[in-house]
Write an enzyme that holds these catalytic residues in place. Structure first.
Site, PDB file in Angstrom:
ATOM      1  N   ASP A  50      46.264  11.998  -6.169  1.00  8.91           N
ATOM      2  CA  ASP A  50      46.248  10.854  -6.777  1.00  8.91           C
ATOM      3  C   ASP A  50      46.009  11.496  -8.056  1.00  8.91           C
ATOM      4  OD1 ASP A  50      44.450   8.540  -5.829  1.00  8.91           O
ATOM      5  OD2 ASP A  50      44.237   9.315  -7.977  1.00  8.91           O
ATOM      6  N   ILE A  51      46.348  10.470  -8.869  1.00  3.83           N
ATOM      7  CA  ILE A  51      46.174  10.841 -10.586  1.00  3.83           C
ATOM      8  C   ILE A  51      44.826  10.777 -10.707  1.00  3.83           C
ATOM      9  CG2 ILE A  51      46.523   8.713 -11.820  1.00  3.83           C
ATOM     10  CD1 ILE A  51      49.068   9.687 -13.200  1.00  3.83           C
ATOM     11  N   GLU A  94      43.415  -1.598  -5.482  1.00  4.85           N
ATOM     12  CA  GLU A  94      43.974  -1.536  -6.721  1.00  4.85           C
ATOM     13  C   GLU A  94      45.587  -1.330  -7.224  1.00  4.85           C
ATOM     14  OE1 GLU A  94      42.298   1.117  -8.971  1.00  4.85           O
ATOM     15  OE2 GLU A  94      40.382   0.429  -9.172  1.00  4.85           O
ATOM     16  N   VAL A  95      46.208  -0.957  -5.798  1.00  2.45           N
ATOM     17  CA  VAL A  95      48.075  -0.808  -5.775  1.00  2.45           C
ATOM     18  C   VAL A  95      47.960  -1.508  -4.290  1.00  2.45           C
ATOM     19  CG1 VAL A  95      49.580   0.455  -5.936  1.00  2.45           C
ATOM     20  CG2 VAL A  95      47.536   1.435  -7.397  1.00  2.45           C
ATOM     21  N   HIS A 150      48.782   2.380   1.224  1.00  7.26           N
ATOM     22  CA  HIS A 150      48.708   3.603   1.095  1.00  7.26           C
ATOM     23  C   HIS A 150      47.786   4.292   2.134  1.00  7.26           C
ATOM     24  CE1 HIS A 150      47.025   1.934  -1.923  1.00  7.26           C
ATOM     25  NE2 HIS A 150      45.964   2.829  -2.376  1.00  7.26           N
ATOM     26  N   HIS A 164      44.372   6.967   1.836  1.00  3.28           N
ATOM     27  CA  HIS A 164      44.021   8.290   1.041  1.00  3.28           C
ATOM     28  C   HIS A 164      43.479   8.796   1.929  1.00  3.28           C
ATOM     29  CE1 HIS A 164      42.661   5.628  -3.323  1.00  3.28           C
ATOM     30  NE2 HIS A 164      43.303   4.952  -1.731  1.00  3.28           N
TER      31      HIS A 164
HETATM   32  P1  AMP Z   1      43.297   2.183  -4.035  1.00  2.00           P
HETATM   33  O1  AMP Z   1      42.603   1.143  -5.418  1.00  2.00           O
HETATM   34  O2  AMP Z   1      43.583   2.280  -2.829  1.00  2.00           O
HETATM   35  O3  AMP Z   1      44.348   0.318  -4.943  1.00  2.00           O
HETATM   36  O4  AMP Z   1      44.464   2.915  -4.669  1.00  2.00           O
HETATM   37  C1  AMP Z   1      45.112   3.357  -5.905  1.00  2.00           C
HETATM   38  C2  AMP Z   1      44.735   4.612  -5.801  1.00  2.00           C
HETATM   39  O5  AMP Z   1      45.741   4.995  -6.555  1.00  2.00           O
HETATM   40  C3  AMP Z   1      43.975   5.407  -7.198  1.00  2.00           C
HETATM   41  O6  AMP Z   1      42.823   6.189  -6.603  1.00  2.00           O
HETATM   42  C4  AMP Z   1      44.296   5.965  -8.396  1.00  2.00           C
HETATM   43  O7  AMP Z   1      43.840   6.787  -8.958  1.00  2.00           O
HETATM   44  C5  AMP Z   1      45.689   5.877  -8.066  1.00  2.00           C
HETATM   45  N1  AMP Z   1      47.184   5.557  -8.942  1.00  2.00           N
HETATM   46  C6  AMP Z   1      46.869   4.795  -9.422  1.00  2.00           C
HETATM   47  N2  AMP Z   1      48.273   5.342 -10.512  1.00  2.00           N
HETATM   48  C7  AMP Z   1      48.848   6.336  -9.600  1.00  2.00           C
HETATM   49  C8  AMP Z   1      50.148   7.529 -10.428  1.00  2.00           C
HETATM   50  N3  AMP Z   1      50.577   7.098 -11.072  1.00  2.00           N
HETATM   51  N4  AMP Z   1      50.262   8.622  -9.531  1.00  2.00           N
HETATM   52  C9  AMP Z   1      48.860   8.721  -8.394  1.00  2.00           C
HETATM   53  N5  AMP Z   1      47.917   8.464  -8.201  1.00  2.00           N
HETATM   54  C10 AMP Z   1      47.844   6.864  -8.388  1.00  2.00           C
END
Ligand code: AMP
Length: 113
Positions: A29-30, A94-95, A99, A101
């Site tokens: 995770d970034i 957010e994405v 996925h 975590h």
């Molecule tokens: P969620 O809130 O469960 O959708 O988590 C999305 C996660 O993706 C967050 O913890 C972000 O920090 C992570 N994230 C977003 N963009 C990237 C990226 N380019 N590379 C790695 N992790 C990312």
């Protein structure tokens, strides 16, 4: 809709990849919330948990098998870890590409604040 995770899967943007097989990619995770914070992502575009279909049963099982392998590889299996999936607004997603975590490397706090 393709997300940033599809771009990572397609190698259009970089990521710190820790595991890959035919169906799954895992990368750091970034913005890590723990010393170990890895995202386990199916290559198939499934936006949320609500969109998982019966045909995805095996894939979801394989994602958990990947969790176990990655946890061992990163040395957190014995001490323990947490696996979380956020869904939609209340879950804090957010994405919109399914996925898990994988969080570990320290004693984690309460699950819900
Ligand atoms: P969620 O809130 O469960 O959708 O988590 C999305 C996660 O993706 C967050 O913890 C972000 O920090 C992570 N994230 C977003 N963009 C990237 C990226 N380019 N590379 C790695 N992790 C990312």
């Amino acid at each position: 809709m393709p997300t940033i995770f599809t771009k990572i899967i397609n190698r259009e943007i970089p990521a710190d990849i820790v595991y890959e097989n035919e169906k799954i990619l895992a990368f750091k995770d970034i913005n890590p919330a723990a010393p170990v914070h890895v995202l386990i992502v199916p290559k198939k575009e499934i936006p949320t948990v609500n969109d998982i279909q019966k045909e995805d049963k095996e894939l979801i099982g394989e994602m958990y098998l990947a969790v176990g392998e990655i946890a061992k590889k990163l040395g957190i299996a014995e001490d323990g870890y947490r696996v979380i999936t956020n869904c939609n607004y209340n879950g804090g997603q957010e994405v919109f590409h399914l996925h898990f975590h994988l969080l570990g490397g320290k004693k984690l706090g309460k699950l819900v604040e």
